[in-house]
Design an enzyme around this catalytic site. Sequence first.
Site, PDB file in Angstrom:
ATOM      1  N   LYS A 105      25.449   7.508  38.837  1.00 45.72           N
ATOM      2  CA  LYS A 105      25.898   6.233  39.402  1.00 45.72           C
ATOM      3  C   LYS A 105      26.466   6.472  40.782  1.00 45.72           C
ATOM      4  O   LYS A 105      26.966   7.563  41.072  1.00 45.72           O
ATOM      5  CB  LYS A 105      26.998   5.623  38.518  1.00 45.72           C
ATOM      6  CG  LYS A 105      27.109   4.126  38.673  1.00 45.72           C
ATOM      7  CD  LYS A 105      26.052   3.448  37.828  1.00 45.72           C
ATOM      8  CE  LYS A 105      26.133   1.957  37.870  1.00 45.72           C
ATOM      9  NZ  LYS A 105      25.333   1.371  36.773  1.00 45.72           N
ATOM     10  N   GLY A 217      30.538 -14.362  34.283  1.00 44.08           N
ATOM     11  CA  GLY A 217      29.951 -13.631  35.411  1.00 44.08           C
ATOM     12  C   GLY A 217      28.651 -14.325  35.795  1.00 44.08           C
ATOM     13  O   GLY A 217      27.838 -14.629  34.919  1.00 44.08           O
ATOM     14  N   TYR A 218      28.474 -14.577  37.086  1.00 42.64           N
ATOM     15  CA  TYR A 218      27.265 -15.306  37.479  1.00 42.64           C
ATOM     16  C   TYR A 218      26.548 -14.611  38.633  1.00 42.64           C
ATOM     17  O   TYR A 218      26.115 -15.223  39.597  1.00 42.64           O
ATOM     18  CB  TYR A 218      27.596 -16.776  37.803  1.00 42.64           C
ATOM     19  CG  TYR A 218      26.499 -17.724  37.355  1.00 42.64           C
ATOM     20  CD1 TYR A 218      26.266 -17.945  36.005  1.00 42.64           C
ATOM     21  CD2 TYR A 218      25.667 -18.353  38.288  1.00 42.64           C
ATOM     22  CE1 TYR A 218      25.245 -18.778  35.575  1.00 42.64           C
ATOM     23  CE2 TYR A 218      24.643 -19.196  37.870  1.00 42.64           C
ATOM     24  CZ  TYR A 218      24.439 -19.402  36.510  1.00 42.64           C
ATOM     25  OH  TYR A 218      23.416 -20.227  36.088  1.00 42.64           O
ATOM     26  N   GLY A 219      26.440 -13.299  38.521  1.00 39.97           N
ATOM     27  CA  GLY A 219      25.619 -12.540  39.470  1.00 39.97           C
ATOM     28  C   GLY A 219      24.203 -12.497  38.933  1.00 39.97           C
ATOM     29  O   GLY A 219      23.768 -13.389  38.190  1.00 39.97           O
ATOM     30  N   ASN A 220      23.485 -11.451  39.269  1.00 36.84           N
ATOM     31  CA  ASN A 220      22.087 -11.322  38.844  1.00 36.84           C
ATOM     32  C   ASN A 220      21.947 -11.403  37.326  1.00 36.84           C
ATOM     33  O   ASN A 220      21.105 -12.141  36.801  1.00 36.84           O
ATOM     34  CB  ASN A 220      21.513 -10.006  39.387  1.00 36.84           C
ATOM     35  CG  ASN A 220      20.094  -9.779  38.934  1.00 36.84           C
ATOM     36  OD1 ASN A 220      19.842  -9.195  37.891  1.00 36.84           O
ATOM     37  ND2 ASN A 220      19.141 -10.268  39.705  1.00 36.84           N
ATOM     38  N   ALA A 221      22.785 -10.663  36.601  1.00 38.26           N
ATOM     39  CA  ALA A 221      22.657 -10.637  35.139  1.00 38.26           C
ATOM     40  C   ALA A 221      23.056 -11.987  34.530  1.00 38.26           C
ATOM     41  O   ALA A 221      22.324 -12.539  33.695  1.00 38.26           O
ATOM     42  CB  ALA A 221      23.517  -9.503  34.565  1.00 38.26           C
ATOM     43  N   TYR A 223      23.332 -15.092  35.846  1.00 38.91           N
ATOM     44  CA  TYR A 223      22.461 -16.236  36.174  1.00 38.91           C
ATOM     45  C   TYR A 223      21.159 -16.189  35.371  1.00 38.91           C
ATOM     46  O   TYR A 223      20.760 -17.170  34.730  1.00 38.91           O
ATOM     47  CB  TYR A 223      22.165 -16.273  37.683  1.00 38.91           C
ATOM     48  CG  TYR A 223      20.870 -16.967  38.034  1.00 38.91           C
ATOM     49  CD1 TYR A 223      20.680 -18.323  37.728  1.00 38.91           C
ATOM     50  CD2 TYR A 223      19.813 -16.286  38.654  1.00 38.91           C
ATOM     51  CE1 TYR A 223      19.479 -18.966  38.020  1.00 38.91           C
ATOM     52  CE2 TYR A 223      18.623 -16.916  38.942  1.00 38.91           C
ATOM     53  CZ  TYR A 223      18.453 -18.250  38.623  1.00 38.91           C
ATOM     54  OH  TYR A 223      17.253 -18.882  38.901  1.00 38.91           O
TER      55      TYR A 223
END
Length: 415
Positions: A105, A217-221, A223
């Site tokens: 990472k 959470g509304y980022g890539n995952a 949304y």
Amino acid sequence: MASINAFEIAKQQIDKCAEILQLDPGVTAMLKSPMRELHVSIPVRMDDGSIRVFQGFRVQHNDARGITKGGIRFHPDETIDTVRALAAWMVWKCALADLPLGGAKGGVVCNPKEMSAGELERLSRAYVRNVFQLIGPDRDVPAPDVYTTPQIMAWMMDEYSMIAQKPQFGVITGKPLSIGGSPGRGDATARGGIYCIREAAKVLGIDMSKATVAVQGYGNAGYHAARLCRELLGSKVVAVCDSKGGAICEAGIDAEVAYGCKASNGTVCGMPGTDRISGDELLELDVDVLIPAAVEGAITAKNAGAVKARIVAELANGPTTPEADDILFQKGVHVIPDFLCNAGGVTVSYFEMVQNFNLYPWSEAEVRERLDKKMTSAYHSVLNTSRERGINMRQAAYVIAVERVVEVMKLRGWV
Ligand code: GLU
């Protein structure tokens, strides 16, 4: 995120697994120690002419099973210990999905929300120059994570290729489609999680077409999870939130409207027809499925007792602390643990690597079909192990992954 040490949690989880598998203490120590890590100071020229020095890291936790793999996160709360934890989780994620890869990472302490596109590009390129010696298509392949995008992957790939003096598309995954990205990588993390939820619902006898869902959470995952819950499962998303707060609506929230709201206002709060709700309240809603899709430490000993969802599908890495795990297990909540639930991202990243190595792109349908097979099979092996051994789903996922890694370490003569 800062108050909970994710690496301590990652190590506790290994200890628990070592106890179940009765591992040798030396082997356990190896599994808990990152093989290699690089700490870098990255000077970047800001738009106002000043120079700012950013701290960056790349941690390779274990490469027994192959080239290391794992995203790069740009986050103001990043620490070496969050990166260490995330690198370890990548090892177990790749092993559980049975990908021939190790885990790593990267991270940079920065706030991309306060940086211009030019500043972000210069930081991304400088990061690659600083970790160049460690990464490579046959060594360690980064990818997107929290607050890093396909565009950032494109800059990083370009910088690496410029230094290597040859096109090296395979150095990074999650690239835009036109420069070696894989079809289906954009929503792969969420899609893989939705396949797990679909399987879990079958096992638990939940009719997903009548189910309610809350997404934290509304980022890539987040949304894509909200969108695909409706599209693939016919479920109703009743609440969503981001770092600024959330929105609730009994009649259901349209994922695209929430996306548009976040794009124009910087938050999902305040959509017409919705009521405001805090992120903490969202976690305790009476819904069928709760999807934590933000950062570590969302469900802790403090609020786990109040979680009412029947399924907790962890799209985020490390959203649940070990104390909270025990509470959820006792309550009979079906937890789909992070490195199972969110393995879709790295699985399609692996497909992207294969396509890059072979210079032969696949169709989106092929990617989805193979992803479904991988996720469905991983979900059922975790469920079976959990039932056979009478352990929770996270411990079962660890047992499978750690056994695979240790087997290879033995075959290679490391232990
Ligand atoms: N950052 C994602 C994860 O945590 C994807 C990693 C990858 O594609 O290498 O799984």
